[in-house]
Motif scaffolding. Structure first.
Motif, PDB file in Angstrom:
ATOM      1  N   PRO A 197       0.736  -1.224  -0.076  1.00 45.39           N
ATOM      2  CA  PRO A 197       0.009   0.003  -0.046  1.00 45.39           C
ATOM      3  C   PRO A 197       1.030   1.316  -0.069  1.00 45.39           C
ATOM      4  CG  PRO A 197      -0.657  -1.477   1.687  1.00 45.39           C
ATOM      5  CD  PRO A 197       0.673  -1.954   1.269  1.00 45.39           C
ATOM      6  N   LEU A 198       0.532   2.113  -0.701  1.00 43.76           N
ATOM      7  CA  LEU A 198       1.292   3.579  -0.786  1.00 43.76           C
ATOM      8  C   LEU A 198       0.459   4.573   0.274  1.00 43.76           C
ATOM      9  CD1 LEU A 198       1.918   3.929  -4.559  1.00 43.76           C
ATOM     10  CD2 LEU A 198       3.616   3.887  -2.655  1.00 43.76           C
ATOM     11  N   LEU A 199       1.372   5.243   1.001  1.00 43.17           N
ATOM     12  CA  LEU A 199       0.856   6.112   2.044  1.00 43.17           C
ATOM     13  C   LEU A 199       1.585   7.350   1.882  1.00 43.17           C
ATOM     14  CD1 LEU A 199      -1.065   6.585   4.598  1.00 43.17           C
ATOM     15  CD2 LEU A 199       0.729   5.706   5.878  1.00 43.17           C
ATOM     16  N   ASP A 200       0.735   8.469   1.496  1.00 42.30           N
ATOM     17  CA  ASP A 200       1.468   9.718   1.455  1.00 42.30           C
ATOM     18  C   ASP A 200       1.479  10.552   2.741  1.00 42.30           C
ATOM     19  OD1 ASP A 200       2.139  12.315   0.681  1.00 42.30           O
ATOM     20  OD2 ASP A 200       0.382  12.806  -0.299  1.00 42.30           O
ATOM     21  N   LEU A 201       2.670  10.657   3.275  1.00 45.33           N
ATOM     22  CA  LEU A 201       3.072  11.089   4.552  1.00 45.33           C
ATOM     23  C   LEU A 201       2.370  12.423   4.709  1.00 45.33           C
ATOM     24  CD1 LEU A 201       4.310  10.534   7.301  1.00 45.33           C
ATOM     25  CD2 LEU A 201       6.456  11.333   6.429  1.00 45.33           C
ATOM     26  N   GLY A 202       2.579  13.266   3.766  1.00 43.27           N
ATOM     27  CA  GLY A 202       1.967  14.454   3.685  1.00 43.27           C
ATOM     28  C   GLY A 202       0.621  14.843   4.085  1.00 43.27           C
ATOM     29  N   SER A 203      -0.213  13.805   3.368  1.00 47.40           N
ATOM     30  CA  SER A 203      -1.576  13.847   3.691  1.00 47.40           C
ATOM     31  C   SER A 203      -2.136  13.248   4.962  1.00 47.40           C
ATOM     32  CB  SER A 203      -2.374  13.122   2.536  1.00 47.40           C
ATOM     33  OG  SER A 203      -2.146  11.606   2.353  1.00 47.40           O
ATOM     34  N   VAL A 204      -1.316  12.093   5.420  1.00 55.53           N
ATOM     35  CA  VAL A 204      -1.669  11.550   6.780  1.00 55.53           C
ATOM     36  C   VAL A 204      -1.504  12.669   7.760  1.00 55.53           C
ATOM     37  CG1 VAL A 204      -0.971   9.858   8.284  1.00 55.53           C
ATOM     38  CG2 VAL A 204      -1.204   9.318   5.778  1.00 55.53           C
ATOM     39  N   LEU A 205      -0.294  13.474   7.769  1.00 53.42           N
ATOM     40  CA  LEU A 205      -0.030  14.438   8.781  1.00 53.42           C
ATOM     41  C   LEU A 205      -0.942  15.674   8.505  1.00 53.42           C
ATOM     42  CD1 LEU A 205       3.885  14.069   9.098  1.00 53.42           C
ATOM     43  CD2 LEU A 205       2.030  12.996  10.347  1.00 53.42           C
ATOM     44  N   GLY A 206      -1.710  15.644   7.539  1.00 50.26           N
ATOM     45  CA  GLY A 206      -2.551  16.805   7.321  1.00 50.26           C
ATOM     46  C   GLY A 206      -2.025  18.158   6.547  1.00 50.26           C
ATOM     47  N   TYR A 207      -0.706  17.779   5.970  1.00 45.16           N
ATOM     48  CA  TYR A 207      -0.258  18.828   5.516  1.00 45.16           C
ATOM     49  C   TYR A 207      -0.557  19.503   4.253  1.00 45.16           C
ATOM     50  CZ  TYR A 207       3.568  18.139   8.822  1.00 45.16           C
ATOM     51  OH  TYR A 207       4.333  18.275  10.040  1.00 45.16           O
ATOM     52  N   ARG A 208      -1.215  18.377   3.426  1.00 47.14           N
ATOM     53  CA  ARG A 208      -2.150  18.412   2.191  1.00 47.14           C
ATOM     54  C   ARG A 208      -3.018  17.699   2.137  1.00 47.14           C
ATOM     55  NH1 ARG A 208       3.917  16.941  -0.384  1.00 47.14           N
ATOM     56  NH2 ARG A 208       3.637  14.496   0.175  1.00 47.14           N
ATOM     57  N   THR A 209      -3.741  17.783   0.829  1.00 49.23           N
ATOM     58  CA  THR A 209      -4.753  16.663   0.687  1.00 49.23           C
ATOM     59  C   THR A 209      -4.422  15.598  -0.013  1.00 49.23           C
ATOM     60  OG1 THR A 209      -5.209  17.904  -1.514  1.00 49.23           O
ATOM     61  CG2 THR A 209      -6.488  18.842   0.186  1.00 49.23           C
ATOM     62  N   ILE A 210      -5.031  14.582   0.004  1.00 46.99           N
ATOM     63  CA  ILE A 210      -5.038  13.226  -0.613  1.00 46.99           C
ATOM     64  C   ILE A 210      -4.452  13.524  -2.173  1.00 46.99           C
ATOM     65  CG2 ILE A 210      -5.561  10.877  -1.078  1.00 46.99           C
ATOM     66  CD1 ILE A 210      -7.021  10.992   1.474  1.00 46.99           C
ATOM     67  N   SER A 211      -3.439  12.890  -2.502  1.00 47.68           N
ATOM     68  CA  SER A 211      -3.029  12.913  -3.934  1.00 47.68           C
ATOM     69  C   SER A 211      -3.535  11.582  -4.807  1.00 47.68           C
ATOM     70  CB  SER A 211      -1.470  13.179  -4.155  1.00 47.68           C
ATOM     71  OG  SER A 211      -1.101  13.112  -5.659  1.00 47.68           O
ATOM     72  N   ASP A 212      -3.806  11.634  -6.252  1.00 41.88           N
ATOM     73  CA  ASP A 212      -4.164  10.761  -6.817  1.00 41.88           C
ATOM     74  C   ASP A 212      -3.063  10.155  -7.656  1.00 41.88           C
ATOM     75  OD1 ASP A 212      -6.912  10.585  -5.923  1.00 41.88           O
ATOM     76  OD2 ASP A 212      -7.525  11.784  -7.160  1.00 41.88           O
ATOM     77  N   SER A 213      -1.776  10.801  -7.752  1.00 41.84           N
ATOM     78  CA  SER A 213      -0.810  10.381  -8.486  1.00 41.84           C
ATOM     79  C   SER A 213       0.223  10.426  -7.658  1.00 41.84           C
ATOM     80  CB  SER A 213      -0.629  11.254  -9.821  1.00 41.84           C
ATOM     81  OG  SER A 213       0.465  11.026 -10.325  1.00 41.84           O
ATOM     82  N   PHE A 214       0.937   9.393  -7.787  1.00 43.81           N
ATOM     83  CA  PHE A 214       2.523   8.983  -7.077  1.00 43.81           C
ATOM     84  C   PHE A 214       3.426   8.844  -7.985  1.00 43.81           C
ATOM     85  CE2 PHE A 214      -0.853   7.568  -4.062  1.00 43.81           C
ATOM     86  CZ  PHE A 214      -0.750   8.266  -3.144  1.00 43.81           C
ATOM     87  N   VAL A 215       3.173   8.997  -9.369  1.00 43.20           N
ATOM     88  CA  VAL A 215       4.330   8.790 -10.111  1.00 43.20           C
ATOM     89  C   VAL A 215       5.481   9.742  -9.987  1.00 43.20           C
ATOM     90  CG1 VAL A 215       4.743   8.515 -12.660  1.00 43.20           C
ATOM     91  CG2 VAL A 215       2.676   7.555 -11.967  1.00 43.20           C
ATOM     92  N   ASP A 216       6.541   9.396 -10.358  1.00 43.73           N
ATOM     93  CA  ASP A 216       7.828  10.013 -10.247  1.00 43.73           C
ATOM     94  C   ASP A 216       8.202  10.628  -8.716  1.00 43.73           C
ATOM     95  OD1 ASP A 216       8.391   9.674 -12.711  1.00 43.73           O
ATOM     96  OD2 ASP A 216       7.241  11.440 -13.481  1.00 43.73           O
ATOM     97  N   ARG A 217       7.573  10.071  -7.722  1.00 41.18           N
ATOM     98  CA  ARG A 217       7.857  10.487  -6.406  1.00 41.18           C
ATOM     99  C   ARG A 217       8.433   9.343  -5.591  1.00 41.18           C
ATOM    100  NH1 ARG A 217       2.464  13.004  -4.071  1.00 41.18           N
ATOM    101  NH2 ARG A 217       3.585  13.293  -2.394  1.00 41.18           N
ATOM    102  N   ILE A 218       9.185   9.734  -4.508  1.00 39.24           N
ATOM    103  CA  ILE A 218       9.950   8.633  -3.839  1.00 39.24           C
ATOM    104  C   ILE A 218       9.184   8.121  -2.489  1.00 39.24           C
ATOM    105  CG2 ILE A 218      11.839   8.603  -2.147  1.00 39.24           C
ATOM    106  CD1 ILE A 218      12.831  11.106  -3.611  1.00 39.24           C
ATOM    107  N   ALA A 219       9.425   6.798  -2.422  1.00 36.09           N
ATOM    108  CA  ALA A 219       8.884   6.118  -1.225  1.00 36.09           C
ATOM    109  C   ALA A 219       9.825   5.453  -0.462  1.00 36.09           C
ATOM    110  CB  ALA A 219       7.769   5.070  -1.840  1.00 36.09           C
TER     111      ALA A 219
END
Length: 694
Positions: free
Chosen positions: A592-614
């Motif tokens: 499962p992919l989990l966007d740390l920024g959205s979980v911590l409330g820094y930004r809204t949930i993103s629908d695209s994770f391409v070209d990002r770092i995990a």
């Protein structure tokens, strides 16, 4: 205590020794209880109580002396085989040991100890001492016993066949030996009981009277012992003064008693004397004889050292960042020197952490007492089984873990373990069992408390929560959600207040204490099989290896121990499952992919994770997820700074740290982040995606 108060320092040293003796006392009793006694347990128990009595007498602790004396009188009867160890007597010994521990604690804290509370125990001890007959009288034999002489040393018919071991013993006491109320003549007297002892005192180091220091020790002794016992038994005589003297035991040639009779004027009699040494070889006993020496240090000094190491780590990080910002070549002398500086800093930090680390054995022994007292309070037969007692944990963690564990153990006895008749009806042994385990896993300390009771009555817990309006009447909760209701403040299913529970001070206090240590607690229960509470704690409270990342303009730190690898997300390995839900293919499985920024409330949930770092995180329960971040800065040691209790505890935040540029960064708790995200529906409740779906 002040530096100008030597008696206070000696008294403090005595109480430190008392802790070790009480620990040995509990070990010996536990060996007798579990049948793991190697024949020496009763001697260890007796020596522990006897030593406490001796030290207490030196400080005028009269009640401690009285209780210890009457306790050791009964132990002496067991040691001499005049009294059999029964279950009841062993229970009495445990209670006496617990009471002696209370007396020692009160004396250490300068508290008034109610002497009258010892009366009942002393009466029980005196009753056994007055009638030291085996509890189970053996059946009268139908033959007349014949007395046998075991005085092998003096038996003329056996002495020619008896081999004697000769030992040369070199003994030099340290001043601490006398400060702990040990006495050299008593040691020599114990040696003389093993065989023929010759004592020669070395007075060569005694200075003139005007140079004599009152606290220094100038004497040493060379002893010659002819005995039939082995070296281990000879060494056991010096067990009480281990670390308080220089000692060397050298085995000599084996001789027969007959040979010895030719060279000894009075065989079988000690020749102890204080004559100065005349032989040159005995006047200079070897001094590098100890494999290990121990130094007792005030914990405040260690704490200061830990704080200084923390400052050193921060300064090292600042220097490293400054040199990198200056654009120095990685192959320059300055950068090579910085690398060596970093290595030394890490070595110092590891060494300091080892000083603070202590085995959890003492903590587990305290829990044994809690089980005995709690089970007696509710008339249940419960035994405690421990595992991993040698697991080392930071001393601060051990001290602050005592109260939560006590609460959990009492809960397990009162609520977890069923009454004996109910257990028997369910096909269980009448005696309940509580397991207490400690281990290291994934760079953390795991402490499990489990019982083999009836498990959580979820229907009752749920109904109680609704009655207390802690949940809505139409709430639809999973089993795990219901179990977690136990952690709500003021929650209790007890129908009446007892000595153990029912006052609403429940598991929320435990969870708060665990969180304060930077840890977390989970619960799992199986109806009819029991309940498991698992505590996960950081290995140290001072420094950790972290990965520094950037998310939505914020700099955060993740514990490096949970990061297994990093991934670059592409169209080929990312698959969208729905709005805000994606997985990444990694090593034949989907994570499962989990966007740390959205979980911590820094930004809204993103629908695209391409070209990002995990970052692939592997947690303690083997759960794996891919945590999406914006940028990875580097890996470094960071000093953990606890958040004040006045701060709101945000989910997923464990502590804070100061980076090399002076910036404050939050340290994350990955497992809490996953749990929080799962509760909020950000990711699937099932983290493991089967390979078949790939």
């Amino acid at each position: 205590m002040t530096a100008s108060d030597p008696m206070a320092e000696i008294r403090a040293s005595f109480f430190v020794e008392c802790e070790e003796l009480l620990e040995a006392l509990q070990d010996g009793l536990h060996a007798l209880e579990t049948g793991t006694d190697d024949g020496d347990a009763i001697h260890v128990i007796f020596r522990a109580v006897h030593s406490i009595k001796g030290g207490a007498g030196a400080f005028g602790l009269d009640h401690m002396v009285t209780f210890s004396h009457r306790y050791e009188t009964v132990l002496d009867a067991v040691r001499d085989a005049r009294l059999a160890v029964t279950t009841d007597l062993l229970g009495l010994f445990f209670r006496a040991a617990d009471h002696l521990s209370d007396i020692v604690r009160a004396a250490r804290e300068d508290e008034d100890f109610p002497v009258a509370t010892s009366a009942a125990l002393l009466s029980e001890l005196d009753a056994h001492a007055a009638d030291p007959q085996p509890a189970d009288q053996p059946q009268e034999p139908d033959f007349a016993p014949v007395a046998l002489s075991l005085d092998l040393l003096n038996d003329p018919e056996t002495k020619n066949e008896t081999a004697l071991n000769r030992y040369q013993i070199y003994f030099t006491p340290e001043p601490e030996l006398f400060e702990t109320a040990n006495d050299v003549p008593h040691i020599f007297a114990a040696l003389a009981e093993l065989g023929d002892l010759t004592v020669k005192c070395d007075t060569n180091r005694v200075p003139t009277l005007n140079q004599l220091a009152p606290e220094a020790v100038y004497l040493s002794w060379a002893l010659s012992l002819d005995t039939i016992v082995d070296e281990a038994e000879v060494a056991s005589i010096f067990e009480f003064v281990d670390g308080l003297c220089e000692l060397q035991i050298l085995p000599g040639p084996t001789t027969s008693v007959a040979d010895e009779a030719d060279t000894s004027a009075e065989p079988g009699k000690s020749n102890a004397s204080s004559a100065p040494l005349s032989e040159p070889e005995a006047s200079a006993p070897p001094r590098d004889t100890k494999n290990k020496t121990f130094v007792r240090v005030d914990i405040e000094r260690v704490e200061r050292l830990v704080n200084l190491v923390g400052e050193l780590v921060i300064n090292q990080a600042m220097l490293s960042q400054s040199m990198q910002s200056a654009g120095l070549s990685p192959h320059s002398d300055a950068m090579n020197g910085l690398e060596e500086f970093q290595r030394l800093t890490r070595d110092i930090q590891d060494s300091v952490m080892m000083i603070r680390a202590q085995p959890v054995k003492s903590l587990f022994q305290r829990m044994s007492r809690i089980v005995r007292e709690a089970s007696a309070s509710v008339s249940k037969d419960v035994r405690l089984i421990t595992d991993g007692e040698t697991t080392e944990v930071d001393k601060t963690v051990i001290e602050r873990l005592a109260d939560p564990l006590t609460h959990m153990i009492r809960n397990a006895v009162d609520h977890g373990i069923e009454p004996a008749h109910a257990r028997v009806e369910n096909g269980k042994p009448a005696q309940g069992a509580i397991h207490l385990r400690a281990s290291h896993r994934s760079g953390r300390v795991i402490i499990d408390v489990s019982d083999d009771g009836g498990g959580i009555d979820r229907a009752r817990v749920f109904q109680t929560a609704k009655d207390k309006e802690l949940v809505s009447a139409d709430a639809n909760l999973s089993d795990a959600d219901i179990d977690n209701l136990l952690f709500l403040p003021g929650f209790s299913t007890a129908s009446s207040v007892s000595d153990l529970s029912g006052r609403g001070v429940g598991m929320d206090v435990v969870r708060t204490a665990i969180h304060a240590l930077g840890g977390r607690i989970t619960i799992s229960s199986e109806p009819g099989q029991g309940t498991l509470f698992s505590i996960s704690l950081p290995l140290t409270l001072a420094v950790l290896d972290g990965m520094v990342v950037d998310v939505a303009g914020e700099t955060l730190v993740l514990p490096l121990s949970v990061v297994s690898e990093t991934l670059t997300l592409t169209k080929a390995n990312v698959e969208a499952l729905g709005p805000g839900r994606s997985v990444v293919r990694n090593r034949g499985a989907f994570l499962p992919l989990l966007d740390l920024g959205s979980v911590l409330g820094y930004r809204t949930i993103s629908d695209s994770f391409v070209d990002r770092i995990a970052l692939v995180l592997t947690l303690e329960d083997e759960v794996s997820i891919a945590l999406v971040v914006d940028e990875i800065q580097d890996q470094r040691q960071v000093v953990i700074k606890g958040l004040d209790d006045s701060f709101y505890r945000a989910p997923g935040i464990a502590a804070a740290t100061i980076l090399g540029d002076g910036q404050i960064a939050l340290i994350l708790d990955p497992a809490d982040i996953v749990a929080h995200a799962n509760a909020g529906g950000a990711i699937s409740s099932t983290y493991h995606v089967q390979e078949a779906r790939a």
